[in-house]
Design a protein around this motif. Structure first.
Motif, PDB file in Angstrom:
ATOM      1  N   GLY A 156       0.751  -1.341  -0.025  1.00 56.75           N
ATOM      2  CA  GLY A 156      -0.068   0.118  -0.082  1.00 56.75           C
ATOM      3  C   GLY A 156       0.812   1.196   0.103  1.00 56.75           C
ATOM      4  N   ALA A 157       0.088   2.239   0.303  1.00 56.38           N
ATOM      5  CA  ALA A 157       0.931   3.789   0.134  1.00 56.38           C
ATOM      6  C   ALA A 157       2.030   3.966   1.185  1.00 56.38           C
ATOM      7  N   VAL A 158       1.549   3.416   2.209  1.00 58.49           N
ATOM      8  CA  VAL A 158       2.681   3.684   3.504  1.00 58.49           C
ATOM      9  C   VAL A 158       3.586   2.562   3.199  1.00 58.49           C
ATOM     10  N   GLY A 159       3.186   1.462   3.293  1.00 57.93           N
ATOM     11  CA  GLY A 159       4.009   0.150   3.288  1.00 57.93           C
ATOM     12  C   GLY A 159       4.893   0.181   2.390  1.00 57.93           C
ATOM     13  N   ALA A 177       1.169  -8.911   2.218  1.00 56.10           N
ATOM     14  CA  ALA A 177       0.146  -8.253   1.389  1.00 56.10           C
ATOM     15  C   ALA A 177      -0.906  -9.327   0.800  1.00 56.10           C
ATOM     16  N   GLY A 178      -1.751  -8.959   0.499  1.00 61.05           N
ATOM     17  CA  GLY A 178      -3.090  -9.743   0.004  1.00 61.05           C
ATOM     18  C   GLY A 178      -3.097 -10.348  -1.447  1.00 61.05           C
ATOM     19  N   THR A 179      -2.411 -10.174  -2.298  1.00 59.56           N
ATOM     20  CA  THR A 179      -2.546 -10.711  -3.597  1.00 59.56           C
ATOM     21  C   THR A 179      -0.906 -11.461  -4.122  1.00 59.56           C
ATOM     22  N   GLU A 181      -0.081 -10.594  -7.079  1.00 55.99           N
ATOM     23  CA  GLU A 181       0.427  -9.518  -8.078  1.00 55.99           C
ATOM     24  C   GLU A 181       1.102  -8.520  -6.944  1.00 55.99           C
ATOM     25  N   LYS A 182       0.511  -8.229  -5.665  1.00 56.27           N
ATOM     26  CA  LYS A 182       1.364  -7.441  -4.910  1.00 56.27           C
ATOM     27  C   LYS A 182       2.586  -7.955  -4.410  1.00 56.27           C
ATOM     28  N   LYS A 183       2.749  -9.468  -4.249  1.00 57.42           N
ATOM     29  CA  LYS A 183       3.977 -10.139  -3.884  1.00 57.42           C
ATOM     30  C   LYS A 183       4.840  -9.845  -4.933  1.00 57.42           C
ATOM     31  N   ASN A 197       1.933 -13.777   0.757  1.00 56.69           N
ATOM     32  CA  ASN A 197       0.582 -13.591   0.443  1.00 56.69           C
ATOM     33  C   ASN A 197      -0.450 -13.912   1.516  1.00 56.69           C
ATOM     34  N   TYR A 198      -0.728 -13.293   2.555  1.00 62.40           N
ATOM     35  CA  TYR A 198      -1.465 -13.793   3.772  1.00 62.40           C
ATOM     36  C   TYR A 198      -2.742 -14.298   3.614  1.00 62.40           C
ATOM     37  N   LYS A 199      -3.381 -14.276   2.251  1.00 65.20           N
ATOM     38  CA  LYS A 199      -4.447 -14.638   1.949  1.00 65.20           C
ATOM     39  C   LYS A 199      -4.753 -16.068   1.405  1.00 65.20           C
ATOM     40  N   ASP A 221       3.450  -2.028  11.666  1.00 67.97           N
ATOM     41  CA  ASP A 221       2.210  -2.778  11.554  1.00 67.97           C
ATOM     42  C   ASP A 221       1.140  -1.637  10.668  1.00 67.97           C
ATOM     43  N   ASN A 222       0.564  -2.070   9.667  1.00 69.02           N
ATOM     44  CA  ASN A 222      -0.466  -1.046   9.222  1.00 69.02           C
ATOM     45  C   ASN A 222      -1.814  -1.856   9.320  1.00 69.02           C
ATOM     46  N   VAL A 223      -1.782  -3.091   9.718  1.00 63.95           N
ATOM     47  CA  VAL A 223      -3.023  -3.868   9.655  1.00 63.95           C
ATOM     48  C   VAL A 223      -3.849  -4.237  11.157  1.00 63.95           C
ATOM     49  N   SER A 249      -9.417  -3.943  11.586  1.00 64.11           N
ATOM     50  CA  SER A 249     -10.244  -3.692  12.600  1.00 64.11           C
ATOM     51  C   SER A 249     -11.028  -2.268  12.336  1.00 64.11           C
ATOM     52  N   TYR A 250     -11.056  -1.538  11.337  1.00 67.38           N
ATOM     53  CA  TYR A 250     -11.801  -0.231  11.038  1.00 67.38           C
ATOM     54  C   TYR A 250     -13.015  -0.485  11.129  1.00 67.38           C
ATOM     55  N   ASN A 251     -13.615  -1.764  10.458  1.00 67.41           N
ATOM     56  CA  ASN A 251     -14.886  -1.981   9.917  1.00 67.41           C
ATOM     57  C   ASN A 251     -15.569  -3.047  10.985  1.00 67.41           C
ATOM     58  N   GLY A 274       2.639   3.355  19.329  1.00 65.12           N
ATOM     59  CA  GLY A 274       1.674   3.985  18.312  1.00 65.12           C
ATOM     60  C   GLY A 274       2.085   5.433  17.878  1.00 65.12           C
ATOM     61  N   PHE A 275       1.816   6.059  16.796  1.00 66.19           N
ATOM     62  CA  PHE A 275       1.963   7.206  16.491  1.00 66.19           C
ATOM     63  C   PHE A 275       1.107   7.902  15.314  1.00 66.19           C
ATOM     64  N   THR A 276       0.927   8.949  15.192  1.00 68.98           N
ATOM     65  CA  THR A 276       0.269   9.589  14.095  1.00 68.98           C
ATOM     66  C   THR A 276       1.217  10.570  13.558  1.00 68.98           C
ATOM     67  N   LEU A 277       1.041  10.774  12.181  1.00 73.78           N
ATOM     68  CA  LEU A 277       2.034  11.717  11.454  1.00 73.78           C
ATOM     69  C   LEU A 277       2.114  13.240  12.005  1.00 73.78           C
ATOM     70  N   GLY A 278       1.157  13.552  12.759  1.00 75.13           N
ATOM     71  CA  GLY A 278       0.989  14.852  13.345  1.00 75.13           C
ATOM     72  C   GLY A 278       2.177  15.101  14.288  1.00 75.13           C
ATOM     73  N   ASN A 324      -7.959  -3.183  -3.324  1.00 79.03           N
ATOM     74  CA  ASN A 324      -8.107  -3.051  -4.939  1.00 79.03           C
ATOM     75  C   ASN A 324      -6.865  -2.208  -5.135  1.00 79.03           C
ATOM     76  N   ASN A 325      -6.088  -1.831  -4.231  1.00 81.81           N
ATOM     77  CA  ASN A 325      -4.787  -0.989  -4.700  1.00 81.81           C
ATOM     78  C   ASN A 325      -3.556  -1.468  -4.700  1.00 81.81           C
ATOM     79  N   ILE A 326      -2.663  -0.800  -5.233  1.00 79.92           N
ATOM     80  CA  ILE A 326      -1.126  -1.230  -5.187  1.00 79.92           C
ATOM     81  C   ILE A 326      -0.670   0.385  -5.167  1.00 79.92           C
TER      82      ILE A 326
HETATM   83  N1  LIG Z   1      -0.515   6.780  11.900  1.00 79.83           N
HETATM   84  C1  LIG Z   1      -0.646   7.532  10.850  1.00 79.83           C
HETATM   85  O1  LIG Z   1      -0.395   8.773  10.930  1.00 79.83           O
HETATM   86  C2  LIG Z   1      -1.060   6.936   9.413  1.00 79.83           C
HETATM   87  C3  LIG Z   1      -0.976   7.666   8.343  1.00 79.83           C
HETATM   88  C4  LIG Z   1      -1.385   7.168   7.253  1.00 79.83           C
HETATM   89  C5  LIG Z   1      -1.885   5.724   7.112  1.00 79.83           C
HETATM   90  N2  LIG Z   1      -2.084   5.111   8.273  1.00 79.83           N
HETATM   91  C6  LIG Z   1      -2.538   3.803   8.583  1.00 79.83           C
HETATM   92  O2  LIG Z   1      -1.674   3.014   7.719  1.00 79.83           O
HETATM   93  C7  LIG Z   1      -2.195   2.040   7.106  1.00 79.83           C
HETATM   94  C8  LIG Z   1      -1.945   1.716   5.732  1.00 79.83           C
HETATM   95  O3  LIG Z   1      -2.668   3.186   4.890  1.00 79.83           O
HETATM   96  P1  LIG Z   1      -2.429   3.336   3.513  1.00 79.83           P
HETATM   97  O4  LIG Z   1      -2.860   4.705   3.257  1.00 79.83           O
HETATM   98  O5  LIG Z   1      -1.119   3.258   3.217  1.00 79.83           O
HETATM   99  O6  LIG Z   1      -3.378   2.586   2.951  1.00 79.83           O
HETATM  100  P2  LIG Z   1      -3.030   1.269   1.806  1.00 79.83           P
HETATM  101  O7  LIG Z   1      -2.030   0.370   2.335  1.00 79.83           O
HETATM  102  O8  LIG Z   1      -2.634   2.011   0.502  1.00 79.83           O
HETATM  103  O9  LIG Z   1      -4.549   0.488   1.384  1.00 79.83           O
HETATM  104  C9  LIG Z   1      -4.938  -0.194   2.391  1.00 79.83           C
HETATM  105  C10 LIG Z   1      -4.400  -1.506   2.127  1.00 79.83           C
HETATM  106  O10 LIG Z   1      -4.794  -2.604   3.563  1.00 79.83           O
HETATM  107  C11 LIG Z   1      -4.886  -3.703   3.051  1.00 79.83           C
HETATM  108  N3  LIG Z   1      -6.053  -4.287   3.931  1.00 79.83           N
HETATM  109  C12 LIG Z   1      -7.578  -3.870   3.833  1.00 79.83           C
HETATM  110  N4  LIG Z   1      -8.160  -4.668   4.605  1.00 79.83           N
HETATM  111  C13 LIG Z   1      -7.347  -5.458   5.416  1.00 79.83           C
HETATM  112  C14 LIG Z   1      -7.728  -6.359   6.361  1.00 79.83           C
HETATM  113  N5  LIG Z   1      -8.767  -6.439   6.865  1.00 79.83           N
HETATM  114  N6  LIG Z   1      -6.459  -7.208   6.697  1.00 79.83           N
HETATM  115  C15 LIG Z   1      -5.266  -6.664   6.233  1.00 79.83           C
HETATM  116  N7  LIG Z   1      -4.999  -5.995   5.192  1.00 79.83           N
HETATM  117  C16 LIG Z   1      -6.134  -5.145   4.683  1.00 79.83           C
HETATM  118  C17 LIG Z   1      -5.115  -3.813   1.681  1.00 79.83           C
HETATM  119  O11 LIG Z   1      -4.105  -4.494   1.055  1.00 79.83           O
HETATM  120  P3  LIG Z   1      -3.888  -5.989   1.035  1.00 79.83           P
HETATM  121  O12 LIG Z   1      -4.265  -6.689  -0.400  1.00 79.83           O
HETATM  122  O13 LIG Z   1      -2.386  -6.302   1.379  1.00 79.83           O
HETATM  123  O14 LIG Z   1      -4.780  -6.856   2.164  1.00 79.83           O
HETATM  124  C18 LIG Z   1      -5.545  -2.354   1.126  1.00 79.83           C
HETATM  125  O15 LIG Z   1      -4.878  -2.388  -0.140  1.00 79.83           O
HETATM  126  C19 LIG Z   1      -3.870   1.971   7.576  1.00 79.83           C
HETATM  127  O16 LIG Z   1      -4.060   1.174   8.342  1.00 79.83           O
HETATM  128  C20 LIG Z   1      -3.864   3.617   7.739  1.00 79.83           C
HETATM  129  O17 LIG Z   1      -4.839   3.856   8.555  1.00 79.83           O
HETATM  130  C21 LIG Z   1      -1.467   5.612   9.506  1.00 79.83           C
END
Ligand SMILES: NC(=O)c1ccc[n+]([C@@H]2O[C@H](COP(=O)([O-])OP(=O)(O)OC[C@H]3O[C@@H](n4cnc5c(N)ncnc54)[C@H](OP(=O)(O)O)[C@@H]3O)[C@@H](O)[C@H]2O)c1
Length: 333
Positions: A156-159, A177-179, A181-183, A197-199, A221-223, A249-251, A274-278, A324-326
């Motif tokens: 993903g964008a951050v990872g 990652a989950g596909t 193609e991503k691998k 591929n965790y799926k 840890d993004n997930v 866990s978001y949904n 834990g951290f936030t960009l701010g 659905n994003n890379i």
């Molecule tokens: N702390 C901060 O300041 C900060 C800032 C930006 C983002 N974040 C967090 O960083 C993480 C990544 O953000 P991003 O913007 O880079 O998004 P992203 O990774 O580009 O998109 C989200 C990805 O999460 C994966 N995903 C979705 N549901 C999942 C699930 N149930 N289990 C495991 N993986 C799942 C999917 O990839 P797969 O195909 O691999 O499942 C999806 O492509 C998010 O948790 C976001 O909230 C935090």
């Protein structure tokens, strides 16, 4: 002149957001007054944190109000200026969110340099998600040469940026990652050492152990959820865990339950933060310069998944939770 199209929060979602969560609206475009500019949106960012803002609960950013425009990063072109600081044709970035035009006060947006890289990168690699990767990994993870860094949500964008910075720092990098193609993307385009591929794995624990023969020194840890529980079982002494996101866990409709982590942290003297960009707001210039330099030196690559059309913004947002994003997911309006 055109009408301003907006997307509002119609209903607070329980579980996965759906079409009832969003409402399309049209308003008159406000003519800029002195000190204001009129912006025509070009790119809208969709980000997982927006899901958190749909809940009416205190957090590091205030919740969205019902019937308000869904706010978030957007990039646009100045088409009218009543400000001495901006002129027609300037490209600007702001947090004005999901709307096709915006009349901004001059201190609400900032100009971006069109010459460093495509303007869209200011919502991704050179913007919020790239900076999150930079500070989260380097300030909390502190990877050393030869150490093993594991990243979830790796494509993903951050990872994807975290992994590349870890490689720059000389670490062994493993992405989850989950596909397939991503691998493939992680290994072939970004040169991660291993990808899982965790799926489709039949045994995530075994795959992580195999991909990390010397254990895990840094876990970005993004997930959250089961993936993270499994990585935790492979941590080395003095490992660092950067808690960036917990998208798994978001949904969820009720609280997430997992193994208690305290004894793992104690036994291995692990740091988990834990951290936030701010938290790093006073150092954004440092992060942006480093990312732009690595991009220019071809040490960082980036991918964008760009959906076209204003009306597809909600669908693009939901794509984040379907994987659905890379790289960075954006909508070109
Ligand atoms: N702390 C901060 O300041 C900060 C800032 C930006 C983002 N974040 C967090 O960083 C993480 C990544 O953000 P991003 O913007 O880079 O998004 P992203 O990774 O580009 O998109 C989200 C990805 O999460 C994966 N995903 C979705 N549901 C999942 C699930 N149930 N289990 C495991 N993986 C799942 C999917 O990839 P797969 O195909 O691999 O499942 C999806 O492509 C998010 O948790 C976001 O909230 C935090």
């Amino acid at each position: 002149m055109s009408i301003n199209k907006q997307i509002l929060l119609a209903k607070r979602p329980e579980g996965m957001p759906d079409k009832d969560t969003f409402k399309f609206a049209e308003t008159e475009i406000e003519k800029p007054r002195k000190g204001e500019i009129l912006i025509r949106t070009i790119y809208v960012s969709v980000d997982p944190y927006m899901r958190g803002r749909m809940i009416d609960a205190p957090s590091y950013v205030p919740p969205y109000k019902l019937n308000d425009v869904l706010g978030g990063g957007s990039i646009g072109e100045v088409i009218e200026s009543e400000s001495s600081q901006f002129e027609q044709g300037d490209i600007v970035i702001g947090s004005y969110g999901w709307q096709s035009y915006y009349t901004a006060k001059e201190d609400e947006v900032r100009k971006i340099d069109k010459n460093i890289a495509p303007i869209s990168t200011h919502l991704g690699l050179l913007g919020m998600t790239g900076l999150t990767a930079y500070f989260g990994l380097l300030d909390i993870g502190k990877p050393k040469e030869g150490e093993t860094v594991v990243i979830s949500g790796a494509a993903g964008a951050v990872g994807s940026v975290v992994g590349q910075i870890a490689k720059i720092k000389g670490a062994r990098v493993v992405g989850i990652a989950g596909t397939d193609e991503k691998k493939q993307y992680l290994k072939e385009k970004l040169h991660f050492d291993e990808a899982i591929n965790y799926k489709t794995t039949s045994n995530l624990q075994e795959d992580i152990a195999k991909a990390c023969p010397n254990g895990v020194d840094v876990y970005f840890d993004n997930v959250g959820g089961v993936i993270s529980d499994t990585v935790h079982a492979n941590l080395n002494k003095y490992a660092r865990i950067c808690i960036c996101g917990a998208i798994s866990s978001y949904n969820l409709e009720s609280g997430d339950i997992g193994p208690r982590i305290q004894t793992t942290l104690i036994k291995k003297s692990v740091l988990m933060q834990g951290f936030t960009l701010g938290d790093f707001a006073d150092r954004f210039a440092e992060g942006s310069e480093a990312l732009a330099k690595w991009l220019q030196e071809d040490k960082l690559k980036y991918e964008e998944t760009i959906k076209e059309g204003f009306d597809n913004i909600p669908e693009a947002f939901l794509d984040l939770f379907e994987g659905n994003n890379i790289g960075k997911l954006l909508v070109k309006v």
